[in-house]
Design an enzyme around this catalytic site. Structure first.
Site, PDB file in Angstrom:
ATOM      1  N   THR A   1       0.858  -1.192   0.000  1.00  0.00           N
ATOM      2  CA  THR A   1       0.000   0.000   0.000  1.00  0.00           C
ATOM      3  C   THR A   1       0.893   1.240   0.000  1.00  0.00           C
ATOM      4  OG1 THR A   1      -1.779  -1.115   1.143  1.00  0.00           O
ATOM      5  CG2 THR A   1      -1.749   1.267   1.319  1.00  0.00           C
TER       6      THR A   1
ATOM      7  N   ARG B   1     -12.534 -10.020  -2.339  1.00  0.00           N
ATOM      8  CA  ARG B   1     -12.274  -9.278  -1.109  1.00  0.00           C
ATOM      9  C   ARG B   1     -11.800  -7.853  -1.433  1.00  0.00           C
ATOM     10  NH1 ARG B   1      -7.593  -6.593   1.271  1.00  0.00           N
ATOM     11  NH2 ARG B   1      -7.931  -6.558   3.502  1.00  0.00           N
ATOM     12  N   VAL B   2     -12.404  -6.875  -0.812  1.00  0.00           N
ATOM     13  CA  VAL B   2     -11.933  -5.496  -0.940  1.00  0.00           C
ATOM     14  C   VAL B   2     -11.596  -5.008   0.469  1.00  0.00           C
ATOM     15  CG1 VAL B   2     -12.547  -3.137  -1.591  1.00  0.00           C
ATOM     16  CG2 VAL B   2     -13.346  -5.053  -2.979  1.00  0.00           C
ATOM     17  N   GLY B   3     -10.460  -4.353   0.609  1.00  0.00           N
ATOM     18  CA  GLY B   3     -10.035  -3.878   1.927  1.00  0.00           C
ATOM     19  C   GLY B   3     -10.477  -2.450   2.180  1.00  0.00           C
ATOM     20  N   ASP B   4      -9.732  -1.790   3.023  1.00  0.00           N
ATOM     21  CA  ASP B   4     -10.074  -0.425   3.445  1.00  0.00           C
ATOM     22  C   ASP B   4      -9.671   0.642   2.438  1.00  0.00           C
ATOM     23  OD1 ASP B   4      -7.400  -1.434   4.245  1.00  0.00           O
ATOM     24  OD2 ASP B   4      -7.071   0.679   4.700  1.00  0.00           O
TER      25      ASP B   4
ATOM     26  N   GLY C   1      -2.412  -1.130   6.563  1.00  0.00           N
ATOM     27  CA  GLY C   1      -2.471  -2.172   7.586  1.00  0.00           C
ATOM     28  C   GLY C   1      -3.566  -3.177   7.323  1.00  0.00           C
ATOM     29  N   HIS C   2      -4.028  -3.822   8.392  1.00  0.00           N
ATOM     30  CA  HIS C   2      -5.014  -4.900   8.267  1.00  0.00           C
ATOM     31  C   HIS C   2      -6.379  -4.307   7.893  1.00  0.00           C
ATOM     32  CE1 HIS C   2      -7.647  -8.192   9.993  1.00  0.00           C
ATOM     33  NE2 HIS C   2      -6.947  -8.760   9.034  1.00  0.00           N
ATOM     34  N   GLY C   3      -6.733  -4.465   6.614  1.00  0.00           N
ATOM     35  CA  GLY C   3      -7.910  -3.778   6.067  1.00  0.00           C
ATOM     36  C   GLY C   3      -9.201  -4.067   6.801  1.00  0.00           C
TER      37      GLY C   3
HETATM   38  N1  ASP Z   1      -4.898  -2.014   3.930  1.00  0.00           N
HETATM   39  C1  ASP Z   1      -4.645  -2.812   2.750  1.00  0.00           C
HETATM   40  C2  ASP Z   1      -5.759  -3.811   2.558  1.00  0.00           C
HETATM   41  O1  ASP Z   1      -6.221  -4.347   3.540  1.00  0.00           O
HETATM   42  C3  ASP Z   1      -3.340  -3.538   2.780  1.00  0.00           C
HETATM   43  C4  ASP Z   1      -2.140  -2.744   3.227  1.00  0.00           C
HETATM   44  O2  ASP Z   1      -2.268  -1.641   3.756  1.00  0.00           O
HETATM   45  O3  ASP Z   1      -1.015  -3.244   3.047  1.00  0.00           O
HETATM   46  O4  ASP Z   1      -6.141  -4.084   1.443  1.00  0.00           O
END
Ligand code: ASP
Length: 232
Positions: A92, A120-123, A144-146
């Site tokens: 990211t 899957r879609v993250g943040d 981080g952890h989406g």
């Molecule tokens: N936040 C991103 C996601 O969850 C991944 C990342 O920040 O490395 O898709």
């Protein structure tokens, strides 16, 4: 790939998710912001919009660096996928900025996290989670952890603390601390405000970051290791 962007001047926003085969999804997010009445385009619609805007298609394999390929191989070997998610930043890139007119903005772009369910879609493309910008408060970009970031709306949560009178540094520490205590979720955050203050914080193992202000360049990766040099 997913990306989002926001202008703190008028809260105009643009986001794309599940886009493939373009070099810079963040530019497509910006086109959504500037050329459509919408905030968020996904998948086939985003691809059609990219074609309409003349964004060139790039073969997928050209977008994968050797470093990413190696990282993917390593990830596949990891038995504890959750641990891998939490501890590794997988590409990211985020930015926050204050311009000479006094407007703040953020942009965040990602290839997502490997070993996740299809679809899957993250943040990152979600305004308020992957970032937020409002001239009256400041601009934030997150990584981080989406799934954890989405659940606490990390970017907007940090700005909520700023609205309550906290410094950027305090706001970053409080919002990341909340995500960790509620969900055991790890991440990183960068912030800037209209006064030109900035802050960088992370709870994950490390985070590569840089800040430029008043002719000085600040850079770091690991905790307590910041180097400051003159900008050319
Ligand atoms: N936040 C991103 C996601 O969850 C991944 C990342 O920040 O490395 O898709």
């Amino acid at each position: 790939m997913d990306a989002s962007i926001m202008n703190g001047k008028d809260l105009s926003s643009g986001a794309v998710s599940a886009v493939r085969c373009i070099a810079n999804p963040i530019k497509l997010a910006r086109l959504v912001m500037e050329k459509t009445p919408h905030c968020f385009l996904t998948d086939r619609g985003a691809a059609e919009f990219a074609a309409t805007m003349g964004v060139p298609a790039v073969p997928g394999e050209q977008l994968v660096t050797e470093r990413s390929r190696k990282s993917l191989e390593k990830e596949k070997q990891e038995k504890d996928a959750q641990k891998a998610d939490q501890e590794k930043n997988l590409g990211t890139v985020g930015a926050v900025a204050l311009d000479s007119k006094g407007d703040v903005a953020y942009a965040t772009s990602t290839g997502g996290i490997v070993n996740k369910m299809a679809g899957r879609v993250g943040d990152t493309p979600c305004i308020g989670s992957g970032g937020y910008a409002d001239n009256d408060i400041g601009a934030v970009s997150t990584t981080g952890h989406g799934e954890s970031i989405l659940k606490v709306n990390l970017a907007r949560l940090a700005l909520f603390h700023v609205e309550q009178g906290k410094t950027l540094e305090e706001a970053a520490t409080m919002s990341l601390g909340y995500m960790k205590s509620k969900l055991n979720g790890l991440g990183g955050i960068i912030l800037v405000n209209r006064a030109g203050d900035w802050a960088v914080k992370w709870t994950s193992e490390s985070m590569a970051w840089a800040a430029a202000k008043d002719g000085k360049l600040h850079v770091g990766i690991d905790l307590d290791e910041t180097s400051i040099t003159d900008l050319p």
